[in-house]
Write an enzyme that holds these catalytic residues in place. Structure first.
Site, PDB file in Angstrom:
ATOM      1  N   SER A   1      -0.553   7.200  -3.807  1.00 19.69           N
ATOM      2  CA  SER A   1      -1.274   6.066  -3.214  1.00 19.69           C
ATOM      3  C   SER A   1      -0.435   5.208  -2.275  1.00 19.69           C
ATOM      4  O   SER A   1      -0.983   4.322  -1.614  1.00 19.69           O
ATOM      5  CB  SER A   1      -1.834   5.169  -4.304  1.00 19.69           C
ATOM      6  OG  SER A   1      -3.083   5.650  -4.706  1.00 19.69           O
TER       7      SER A   1
ATOM      8  N   TYR B   1      -3.554  -1.998  -7.643  1.00 20.29           N
ATOM      9  CA  TYR B   1      -4.918  -1.742  -8.157  1.00 20.29           C
ATOM     10  C   TYR B   1      -5.431  -2.941  -8.959  1.00 20.29           C
ATOM     11  O   TYR B   1      -5.214  -4.076  -8.564  1.00 20.29           O
ATOM     12  CB  TYR B   1      -4.977  -0.474  -9.025  1.00 20.29           C
ATOM     13  CG  TYR B   1      -4.150   0.683  -8.568  1.00 20.29           C
ATOM     14  CD1 TYR B   1      -4.399   1.301  -7.345  1.00 20.29           C
ATOM     15  CD2 TYR B   1      -3.124   1.193  -9.340  1.00 20.29           C
ATOM     16  CE1 TYR B   1      -3.657   2.399  -6.937  1.00 20.29           C
ATOM     17  CE2 TYR B   1      -2.383   2.288  -8.938  1.00 20.29           C
ATOM     18  CZ  TYR B   1      -2.656   2.873  -7.738  1.00 20.29           C
ATOM     19  OH  TYR B   1      -1.923   3.949  -7.329  1.00 20.29           O
TER      20      TYR B   1
ATOM     21  N   LYS C   1      -1.599   4.903   1.112  1.00 25.15           N
ATOM     22  CA  LYS C   1      -2.700   4.006   1.511  1.00 25.15           C
ATOM     23  C   LYS C   1      -2.254   2.940   2.514  1.00 25.15           C
ATOM     24  O   LYS C   1      -2.931   2.729   3.522  1.00 25.15           O
ATOM     25  CB  LYS C   1      -3.359   3.388   0.271  1.00 25.15           C
ATOM     26  CG  LYS C   1      -4.123   4.437  -0.560  1.00 25.15           C
ATOM     27  CD  LYS C   1      -4.751   3.843  -1.806  1.00 25.15           C
ATOM     28  CE  LYS C   1      -5.744   4.773  -2.472  1.00 25.15           C
ATOM     29  NZ  LYS C   1      -5.216   5.680  -3.467  1.00 25.15           N
TER      30      LYS C   1
ATOM     31  N   TYR D   1      -6.287  13.324   3.698  1.00 23.32           N
ATOM     32  CA  TYR D   1      -5.986  12.389   2.605  1.00 23.32           C
ATOM     33  C   TYR D   1      -5.130  13.067   1.525  1.00 23.32           C
ATOM     34  O   TYR D   1      -4.098  12.534   1.120  1.00 23.32           O
ATOM     35  CB  TYR D   1      -7.308  11.856   2.027  1.00 23.32           C
ATOM     36  CG  TYR D   1      -7.153  11.001   0.790  1.00 23.32           C
ATOM     37  CD1 TYR D   1      -6.893   9.642   0.882  1.00 23.32           C
ATOM     38  CD2 TYR D   1      -7.256  11.557  -0.484  1.00 23.32           C
ATOM     39  CE1 TYR D   1      -6.746   8.861  -0.251  1.00 23.32           C
ATOM     40  CE2 TYR D   1      -7.109  10.785  -1.626  1.00 23.32           C
ATOM     41  CZ  TYR D   1      -6.859   9.442  -1.505  1.00 23.32           C
ATOM     42  OH  TYR D   1      -6.703   8.673  -2.644  1.00 23.32           O
TER      43      TYR D   1
ATOM     44  N   VAL E   1       0.446   7.250  -8.246  1.00 27.56           N
ATOM     45  CA  VAL E   1       0.458   7.932  -9.542  1.00 27.56           C
ATOM     46  C   VAL E   1       1.571   8.984  -9.668  1.00 27.56           C
ATOM     47  O   VAL E   1       1.752   9.559 -10.726  1.00 27.56           O
ATOM     48  CB  VAL E   1      -0.913   8.582  -9.895  1.00 27.56           C
ATOM     49  CG1 VAL E   1      -1.958   7.531 -10.200  1.00 27.56           C
ATOM     50  CG2 VAL E   1      -1.379   9.537  -8.816  1.00 27.56           C
TER      51      VAL E   1
HETATM   52  N1  GLN Z   1      -3.903  11.322  -4.658  1.00 30.68           N
HETATM   53  C1  GLN Z   1      -4.288  10.397  -5.690  1.00 30.68           C
HETATM   54  C2  GLN Z   1      -5.788  10.329  -5.811  1.00 30.68           C
HETATM   55  O1  GLN Z   1      -6.457  10.218  -4.839  1.00 30.68           O
HETATM   56  C3  GLN Z   1      -3.714   9.042  -5.390  1.00 30.68           C
HETATM   57  C4  GLN Z   1      -4.089   8.045  -6.438  1.00 30.68           C
HETATM   58  C5  GLN Z   1      -2.992   7.088  -6.802  1.00 30.68           C
HETATM   59  O2  GLN Z   1      -1.820   7.262  -6.532  1.00 30.68           O
HETATM   60  N2  GLN Z   1      -3.404   6.072  -7.533  1.00 30.68           N
HETATM   61  O3  GLN Z   1      -6.336  10.358  -6.880  1.00 30.68           O
END
Ligand code: GLN
Length: 304
Positions: free
Chosen positions: A60, A240, A63, A188, A258
């Site tokens: 993430s 988050y 992002k 993505y 994650v």
């Molecule tokens: N690639 C992961 C997903 O889309 C990224 C999520 C994350 O790092 N929270 O689920």
């Protein structure tokens, strides 16, 4: 600084046992939850400790990269017409967005739905070019020309990422994705699979801390107002549905993934890269947050 980092890392090692590695992307389940690393990048050099040179996937933390490039391409106002900046208070992979999509509200770019939408706002003739532009930009802001994607993690997420597919089609249904959903999701997934180290994340953090100015080359890589915008978004929603708690405990802009990474920056002072793949229930690194909390207290980093 070196001694401080060594001490904090050793003090926080035990917290790795309180979390578990992400397994919803099967390949991530292979990570060793006891690994822990930190790197601080500042004007007077880089300081690293523990498993700082271990490569892991950015997840993430891609992002903010989508958001930065989308904003640099289109301007903040245009991007804000598509996604909002209010925290959702929902888990990062929530799919209950019927009402927000109708009202075009609370599609936050730091959770999956908003990030997929914003990825599609990066200007390109096609999705191959979109990916190349995003990779080039990632190499630039980390100062690492060798960054590559982890093919196994990419394939693993592509195979199992049906919740993200559902989000993609929800966005398409609301007219928020132009072109192929599958192709955009490929971009993505691939960007989430970029392999980085703590040092790469610390360098990215330092660039945000310096409001987009790369001190080494004297180049303004990100316009100042866009870097300030990014820091504000990270402060309110980078962790988050744990962002409020994080703001009170650490108090600096940060983004987690994650894969166990956290990219953080203390404006005007330093960038910080963290790796520790044992996560709490919200998907944030347990020992990573602990290390940032201790560092923030020790060096009085909180921007509040
Ligand atoms: N690639 C992961 C997903 O889309 C990224 C999520 C994350 O790092 N929270 O689920």
């Amino acid at each position: 600084m070196q001694e401080t980092l060594n001490r904090i890392l050793e003090n926080c090692r035990r917290y790795t046992l309180e979390g578990s590695v992400a397994s919803y992307i099967p390949e991530l389940g292979k990570a060793n939850r006891e690994e822990i690393g930190i790197c601080v990048a500042s004007e007077d050099g880089d300081y690293c400790a523990g498993d700082w040179d271990k490569a892991f996937t950015i997840q993430s933390i891609a992002k903010p990269i989508f958001l930065l490039l989308a904003v640099m391409d289109n301007g903040v106002d245009f991007v804000k017409q598509h996604v909002g900046v209010e925290a959702t208070g929902k888990p990062f992979n929530a799919i209950d967005y019927a009402e927000p999509l109708l009202l075009r509200e609370h599609i936050n770019p730091m959770v999956n739905i908003g990030a997929i939408a914003v990825c599609g706002l990066v200007k390109a003739a096609d999705n191959r070019e979109r990916f190349e532009r995003l990779m080039d930009f990632t190499r630039k802001i980390t100062g690492n020309p060798d960054l590559k994607i982890d093919e196994e993690v990419y394939a693993s997420e592509k195979r199992t990422g049906n919740k993200n597919r559902a989000l993609g089609y929800l966005l398409k249904n609301s007219g928020m994705i132009y072109g192929s959903v599958e192709e955009l999701l490929d971009v993505y997934f691939a960007m989430c699979s970029v392999k980085v180290t703590c040092k790469d994340l610390a360098r990215m953090g330092l660039l945000l801390a310096d409001h987009g100015l790369d001190r080494a080359s004297g180049k303004q890589i990100i316009p100042k107002e866009d870097a300030v915008f990014m820091n504000a978004v990270l402060t309110t929603s980078g962790m988050y549905d744990g962002s409020g708690e994080f703001a009170t405990r650490v108090g600096i802009p940060a983004k987690s993934g994650v894969g166990g990474g956290i990219m953080a920056d203390c404006p005007g002072r330093m960038g910080i890269g963290i790796y520790s793949p044992a996560l709490d229930k919200k998907g944030n690194s347990v020992a990573g947050i602990k290390m940032l909390e201790m560092l923030s207290r020790k060096l009085q980093l909180s921007i509040f």
